[in-house]
Design a protein around this motif. Structure first.
Motif, mmCIF file in Angstrom:
data_model
loop_
_atom_site.group_PDB
_atom_site.id
_atom_site.type_symbol
_atom_site.label_atom_id
_atom_site.label_comp_id
_atom_site.label_asym_id
_atom_site.label_seq_id
_atom_site.Cartn_x
_atom_site.Cartn_y
_atom_site.Cartn_z
ATOM 1 N N MET A 7 -51.019 58.805 124.266
ATOM 2 C CA MET A 7 -52.283 58.322 123.709
ATOM 3 C C MET A 7 -53.443 59.134 124.267
ATOM 4 S SD MET A 7 -51.681 54.234 123.090
ATOM 5 C CE MET A 7 -52.599 53.893 121.600
ATOM 6 N N LEU A 8 -53.891 60.103 123.477
ATOM 7 C CA LEU A 8 -54.975 61.007 123.894
ATOM 8 C C LEU A 8 -56.188 60.823 123.000
ATOM 9 C CD1 LEU A 8 -52.094 62.868 124.067
ATOM 10 C CD2 LEU A 8 -53.725 64.464 125.021
ATOM 11 N N ARG A 9 -57.341 61.106 123.595
ATOM 12 C CA ARG A 9 -58.573 61.144 122.799
ATOM 13 C C ARG A 9 -58.649 62.447 122.021
ATOM 14 N NH1 ARG A 9 -63.289 58.333 126.332
ATOM 15 N NH2 ARG A 9 -61.952 56.813 127.330
ATOM 16 N N LEU A 10 -59.301 62.411 120.854
ATOM 17 C CA LEU A 10 -59.673 63.665 120.225
ATOM 18 C C LEU A 10 -60.645 64.382 121.159
ATOM 19 C CD1 LEU A 10 -58.421 62.362 117.661
ATOM 20 C CD2 LEU A 10 -60.329 63.274 116.361
ATOM 21 N N ARG A 11 -60.750 65.680 121.009
ATOM 22 C CA ARG A 11 -61.740 66.458 121.775
ATOM 23 C C ARG A 11 -63.110 66.270 121.126
ATOM 24 N NH1 ARG A 11 -58.033 67.107 125.461
ATOM 25 N NH2 ARG A 11 -57.788 65.056 124.572
ATOM 26 N N GLU A 12 -64.186 66.491 121.867
ATOM 27 C CA GLU A 12 -65.528 66.329 121.276
ATOM 28 C C GLU A 12 -65.699 67.208 120.047
ATOM 29 O OE1 GLU A 12 -67.488 66.309 125.518
ATOM 30 O OE2 GLU A 12 -68.946 65.625 124.046
ATOM 31 N N LYS A 13 -65.181 68.455 120.135
ATOM 32 C CA LYS A 13 -65.374 69.381 119.009
ATOM 33 C C LYS A 13 -64.522 69.018 117.793
ATOM 34 C CE LYS A 13 -65.272 73.493 121.334
ATOM 35 N NZ LYS A 13 -65.176 74.949 121.408
ATOM 36 N N ASP A 14 -63.511 68.165 117.989
ATOM 37 C CA ASP A 14 -62.724 67.724 116.834
ATOM 38 C C ASP A 14 -63.568 66.898 115.861
ATOM 39 O OD1 ASP A 14 -60.199 68.859 117.390
ATOM 40 O OD2 ASP A 14 -59.728 67.254 118.806
ATOM 41 N N PHE A 15 -64.676 66.342 116.368
ATOM 42 C CA PHE A 15 -65.547 65.539 115.505
ATOM 43 C C PHE A 15 -66.522 66.420 114.720
ATOM 44 C CE2 PHE A 15 -63.877 62.606 118.539
ATOM 45 C CZ PHE A 15 -63.855 61.365 117.918
ATOM 46 N N GLN A 16 -66.547 67.703 115.068
ATOM 47 C CA GLN A 16 -67.485 68.620 114.409
ATOM 48 C C GLN A 16 -66.729 69.540 113.453
ATOM 49 O OE1 GLN A 16 -69.031 70.646 117.827
ATOM 50 N NE2 GLN A 16 -69.659 68.725 118.787
ATOM 51 N N GLU A 17 -67.500 70.223 112.605
ATOM 52 C CA GLU A 17 -66.862 71.220 111.747
ATOM 53 C C GLU A 17 -66.304 72.331 112.628
ATOM 54 O OE1 GLU A 17 -68.740 72.144 107.834
ATOM 55 O OE2 GLU A 17 -68.810 74.167 108.720
ATOM 56 N N LEU A 18 -65.098 72.754 112.344
ATOM 57 C CA LEU A 18 -64.436 73.709 113.230
ATOM 58 C C LEU A 18 -63.714 74.752 112.384
ATOM 59 C CD1 LEU A 18 -64.121 73.826 116.309
ATOM 60 C CD2 LEU A 18 -62.055 72.453 116.088
ATOM 61 N N GLU A 19 -63.983 76.008 112.692
ATOM 62 C CA GLU A 19 -63.343 77.067 111.911
ATOM 63 C C GLU A 19 -61.948 77.370 112.450
ATOM 64 O OE1 GLU A 19 -65.678 80.599 111.608
ATOM 65 O OE2 GLU A 19 -64.177 81.540 110.286
ATOM 66 N N HIS A 20 -60.987 77.333 111.574
ATOM 67 C CA HIS A 20 -59.602 77.670 111.928
ATOM 68 C C HIS A 20 -59.231 78.970 111.237
ATOM 69 C CE1 HIS A 20 -57.880 73.802 113.635
ATOM 70 N NE2 HIS A 20 -59.114 73.452 113.315
ATOM 71 N N ALA A 21 -58.108 79.556 111.653
ATOM 72 C CA ALA A 21 -57.637 80.774 110.991
ATOM 73 C C ALA A 21 -57.371 80.499 109.514
ATOM 74 C CB ALA A 21 -56.371 81.271 111.674
ATOM 75 N N GLY A 22 -56.954 79.272 109.201
ATOM 76 C CA GLY A 22 -56.573 78.962 107.817
ATOM 77 C C GLY A 22 -57.646 78.245 107.026
#
Ligand SMILES: Cc1cc2nc3c(=O)[nH]c(=O)nc-3n(C[C@H](O)[C@H](O)[C@H](O)COP(=O)(O)OP(=O)(O)OC[C@H]3O[C@@H](n4cnc5c(N)ncnc54)[C@H](O)[C@@H]3O)c2cc1C
Ligand code: SF4
Length: 509
Positions: free
Chosen positions: A90-105
């Motif tokens: 049971m882990l928290r999402l990271r703070e940046k997971d709540f923001q728009e995040l650029e992935h390779a895909g």
């Protein structure tokens, strides 16, 4: 069953169970409809062949994949839902997971709430599920994680050696937060059959144990098992859900309440909404946006068996976690994801999936392997969707964002071979691994692009909420249960205040 509870909840898993637990603390009466029954406490709970080869606890139903090929989904219909079988990470999402995040895909979209808004509810969820963990050691962890209710589970000797060898190479392995009752006096015996198994001694704090049973003890929750919700019925103006129709003992019945909550899991909640289409909601209930059933996600998952020469006698392997590559590293700037200990693989688990594998070879592999779960974000794609073909569920899923995932798998293999594991066998779990299903009834701030507002309230029907993994607008790369639970508590506080005028415990922001 009370004829008119304050709230009806459909589904008793992490979403529904946690919500019920919090609502009864607010003094509200709740009736819960659960299609399954209590999972029996029996010898087979910990029998590898019964659980893996015979799929004893998997529902008998089949779903169709995008080619129309039938498969049995690894989702669970019991009091406590899929958490009865979960690995308890049971882990928290990271703070940046709540923001728009650029992935390779592609781009992972922002959530309508920030980490800060959910943080107080993560604290409450960690208390409710009695998590063992250590704050401040996960390199990507949000900055304000308080002390966990219980100290981290210590590694067993082989995992301790792996952790120390990884540290010598500059990696920062940390204690995986887990929901098992291993504190002094707790019933956990630290066995080999936790991840993917029910707990025979009820020591795993799944949704039944942590949330539903305490809520029942309050006397304010009524649980109706073997009650399959089949339709949501709208009022004549279409603005509210008037009643829930359900099947029980071969009869069709209905129940009504001022507030109706759907918590049937990402696939089944969208199915129920689509199946409830009517004159007032021709595309399905809560679906004026057209998003219901779309953007299905379940993570890109690979199991890695790292085989060395030493015998690995570890029983509980889910004590180690690596987030060094979560957001990328010096030679790959895009997010890759999370690596965590997998429940210790055993021969029967290998031979259940690989029928050609001789048992003696499976034995040699399993006794020498350290096993990992490698998990990366898959991105929301409206074409990845839950459809109804008659009464059969069709899961149309094409994997995406695999570049970062493949990099992460290669990182893990390379690290493990550097520390002495000469044979690294990776098995990609593919798109029909539905255990981390989410995203099919997304929340957001724009009713034309989302079905729910930031409190999981339907934009179309003011007394309807959807509180389970459906609301995720992106999947992140950590296990989903704690986030579902935290949002369920947040929604309960909001509902108590805004729908029932109760301001007592809690303070929804
Ligand atoms: C093997 C396995 C391992 C996992 N390990 C982890 C882990 O380590 N950490 C983690 O965070 N997550 C893990 N997960 C995922 C986690 O269990 C789910 O994310 C979580 O349980 C989802 O919660 P939910 O409320 O969305 O749905 P569920 O918990 O699935 O609950 C939905 C409930 O609704 C009921 N229901 C469905 N349809 C109807 C209907 N029509 N009428 C009435 N009732 C209905 C179901 O029977 C079920 O009880 C794992 C899952 C599996 C299968
Ligand atoms: S490790 Fe503990 S919580 Fe998990 S199944 Fe075994 S006894 Fe239950």
């Amino acid at each position: 069953m009370p004829s008119s509870p304050d709230v009806v909840i459909i589904g008793s898993g992490i979403g529904g169970g946690t919500l019920a637990n919090r609502l009864v603390q607010h003094g509200l009466t709740v009736t819960m409809l659960e299609r399954g029954d209590y999972l029996p406490q029996e010898r087979e709970n910990w029998d590898v062949d019964a659980v893996f080869a015979n799929q004893r606890y998997v529902p008998a139903e089949t779903w169709l994949d995008k080619h129309g090929v039938a498969f049995r989904p690894g989702t669970y219909y019991y009091v406590g839902g899929s958490s009865k079988m979960f690995g308890a990470a049971m882990l928290r999402l990271r703070e940046k997971d709540f923001q728009e995040l650029e992935h390779a895909g592609g781009v992972s979209p922002a959530w309508p709430i920030t980490y800060r808004q959910l943080a107080p509810y993560y604290n409450l969820a960690e208390q409710l599920y009695g998590i063992h963990g250590e704050a401040g050691v996960d390199p990507t962890e949000p900055s304000d994680v308080p002390r966990y209710p219980y100290p981290a589970l210590e590694h067993e000797p082989v995992i301790e050696q792996v952790a120390s060898a990884l540290k010598n190479r500059g990696i920062k392995p940390f204690a995986l937060p887990v929901a098992v009752q291993r504190h002094p006096g707790g019933p956990c015996i630290r066995c080999k059959t936790c991840d993917g198994f029910p707990c025979q001694v009820h020591a795993k704090t799944d949704a039944e144990i942590a949330a539903v049973r305490p809520a029942l003890a309050s006397g304010k929750l009524t649980l109706k098992t073997n009650a399959l919700a089949t339709r949501l019925l709208l009022t004549s103006d279409g603005r509210r859900v008037n009643a829930v129709e359900y099947q029980s003992d071969g009869h069709i019945e209905s129940i009504t309440a001022p507030v109706i909550v759907l918590s049937a899991s990402a696939v089944n909640s969208s199915v129920l909404l689509l199946h409830s289409a009517c004159d007032k909601a021709p595309n399905g209930v809560s679906n004026s946006s057209g998003v219901v059933g779309r953007n299905y996600m379940a993570h890109n998952n690979t199991a890695l068996m790292s085989i060395g020469w030493k015998i690995n006698e570890t029983k509980f392997q889910k004590t180690i976690c690596i987030n060094d590559f979560y957001f990328g590293d010096h030679d790959f700037k895009y997010p890759m994801g999370n690596i965590q200990g997998l429940g210790k693989l055993q021969t029967g688990m290998l031979t259940a999936k690989q029928k050609f594998l001789p048992k003696f070879l499976g034995d040699r592999m399993a006794e020498r392997s350290v096993d990992w779960w490698i998990m990366s974000e898959d991105l929301p794609d409206p074409g990845n969707r839950v459809l109804l073909q008659g009464n059969t569920i069709r899961l149309h899923y094409t994997e995406n964002n695999m570049v970062g995932h493949k990099r992460l798998v290669e990182k893990a293999r390379s690290l493990m071979s550097q520390i002495g594991f000469g044979l690294n066998i990776a098995k990609h779990m593919g798109g029909l691994s539905v255990s981390h299903q989410c995203g099919t009834v997304r929340f957001g701030s724009d009713p034309s692009k989302a079905a729910l507002n930031e409190f999981c309230r339907s934009f179309d029907h003011e007394n309807l909420f959807v509180v389970d993994a459906s609301f995720f607008p992106s999947s992140s790369a950590v296990n989903p249960a704690l986030t579902i639970a935290a949002q369920a508590i947040r929604v309960a506080d909001h509902m108590a205040k805004n729908d029932f005028g109760i301001t007592g415990i809690g303070n929804a922001s």
